[in-house]
Design an enzyme around this catalytic site. Structure first.
Site, PDB file in Angstrom:
ATOM      1  N   ASP A 168      -8.107   4.919  -1.630  1.00 41.52           N
ATOM      2  CA  ASP A 168      -7.628   3.554  -0.986  1.00 41.52           C
ATOM      3  C   ASP A 168      -7.814   2.549  -2.140  1.00 41.52           C
ATOM      4  O   ASP A 168      -8.762   2.238  -2.282  1.00 41.52           O
ATOM      5  CB  ASP A 168      -8.300   3.384   0.497  1.00 41.52           C
ATOM      6  CG  ASP A 168      -7.756   2.259   0.881  1.00 41.52           C
ATOM      7  OD1 ASP A 168      -6.906   1.321   0.237  1.00 41.52           O
ATOM      8  OD2 ASP A 168      -8.256   1.854   2.108  1.00 41.52           O
TER       9      ASP A 168
ATOM     10  N   HIS B 127      -1.475   0.382   7.214  1.00 41.79           N
ATOM     11  CA  HIS B 127      -2.071   0.687   6.185  1.00 41.79           C
ATOM     12  C   HIS B 127      -1.969   2.002   5.653  1.00 41.79           C
ATOM     13  O   HIS B 127      -1.701   3.057   6.460  1.00 41.79           O
ATOM     14  CB  HIS B 127      -3.777   0.547   5.857  1.00 41.79           C
ATOM     15  CG  HIS B 127      -4.516   0.373   4.619  1.00 41.79           C
ATOM     16  ND1 HIS B 127      -3.966  -0.563   3.659  1.00 41.79           N
ATOM     17  CD2 HIS B 127      -5.391   1.010   4.167  1.00 41.79           C
ATOM     18  CE1 HIS B 127      -4.475  -0.335   2.785  1.00 41.79           C
ATOM     19  NE2 HIS B 127      -5.397   0.618   2.734  1.00 41.79           N
TER      20      HIS B 127
ATOM     21  N   CYS C 101       0.679  -1.234   0.093  1.00 41.39           N
ATOM     22  CA  CYS C 101      -0.237   0.047  -0.158  1.00 41.39           C
ATOM     23  C   CYS C 101       0.796   1.173   0.200  1.00 41.39           C
ATOM     24  O   CYS C 101       0.448   2.301  -0.727  1.00 41.39           O
ATOM     25  CB  CYS C 101      -0.876  -0.055   1.232  1.00 41.39           C
ATOM     26  SG  CYS C 101      -0.102  -0.231   2.847  1.00 41.39           S
TER      27      CYS C 101
END
Length: 197
Positions: free
Chosen positions: A93, A78, A24
């Site tokens: 996202d 994250h 991520c």
């Protein structure tokens, strides 16, 4: 300030982006890179958000690899992008089921959720980094994605590891260092994401 004729004029669609599951922080860096290449200077309205906690068990909902009706997952950390273009604040996202982008309010309510009855060790901390700084300084050698035998835990992205311009080198263990108090800088976490957006 980011001047947009429409939301898609300056921000890449998900199809234009480089995405690798479980990376991520690199996915967001690549998104910042794409945004910086657009005509209007929208990067100044963007913030990279790291979410984690001391236990490295970070509950999030509506994540694509999650389970159950609410797609729950517990990440060690994250990363997502927030675009603050008043009066609209949007979240990008890659791993959420809520859309790309999704409104900040919707993301906070459904993906982040509320912590009223949450066990203290699972409560989240947020690190807010201006996207221009993240693009300039972030680096990763990906060692956190290898096991003790040097094998990949998850397949890496197809490009070489991201390296900064040499001023600051971040490895994930450092970028996730938690500081619970004090003013927010590039090395600080906060319990209240709203303060900095």
């Amino acid at each position: 300030m980011c001047i947009m004729e429409s939301e898609t004029d300056n921000f890449p669609s998900v199809a234009e982006c480089c995405y690798t599951s479980h990376y991520c922080e690199e996915n967001v860096w690549k998104l910042c890179e794409l945004i910086s290449q657009r005509k209007n200077n929208c990067l100044d309205s963007c913030y990279c958000i790291f979410v984690s906690n001391d236990s490295k068990i970070t509950p999030l909902w509506h994540q694509k690899i999650g389970s159950g009706d609410d797609f729950f997952v517990a990440w060690d950390y994250h990363v997502f992008l927030v675009v603050k273009n008043q009066p609209v604040i949007s979240v990008f996202d890659f791993d959420t089921t809520l859309g790309f982008p999704v409104s900040f309010r919707n993301y906070i309510e459904k993906a982040i959720g509320f912590e009223v009855n949450m066990v203290p060790k699972y409560k989240r901390l947020f690190r807010v980094i201006p996207a221009s700084e993240y693009l300039k300084y972030f680096s990763s050698d990906r060692r956190h994605m290898k096991n003790a035998n040097g094998e990949w835990i998850k397949p890496p992205p197809p490009y070489e590891p991201i390296q900064s311009n040499g001023i600051i080198i971040y490895h994930n263990s450092k970028i996730l260092g938690l500081v619970k108090s004090g003013d927010l800088t590039i090395n600080r976490y906060t319990t209240n994401i709203y303060t900095y957006l």
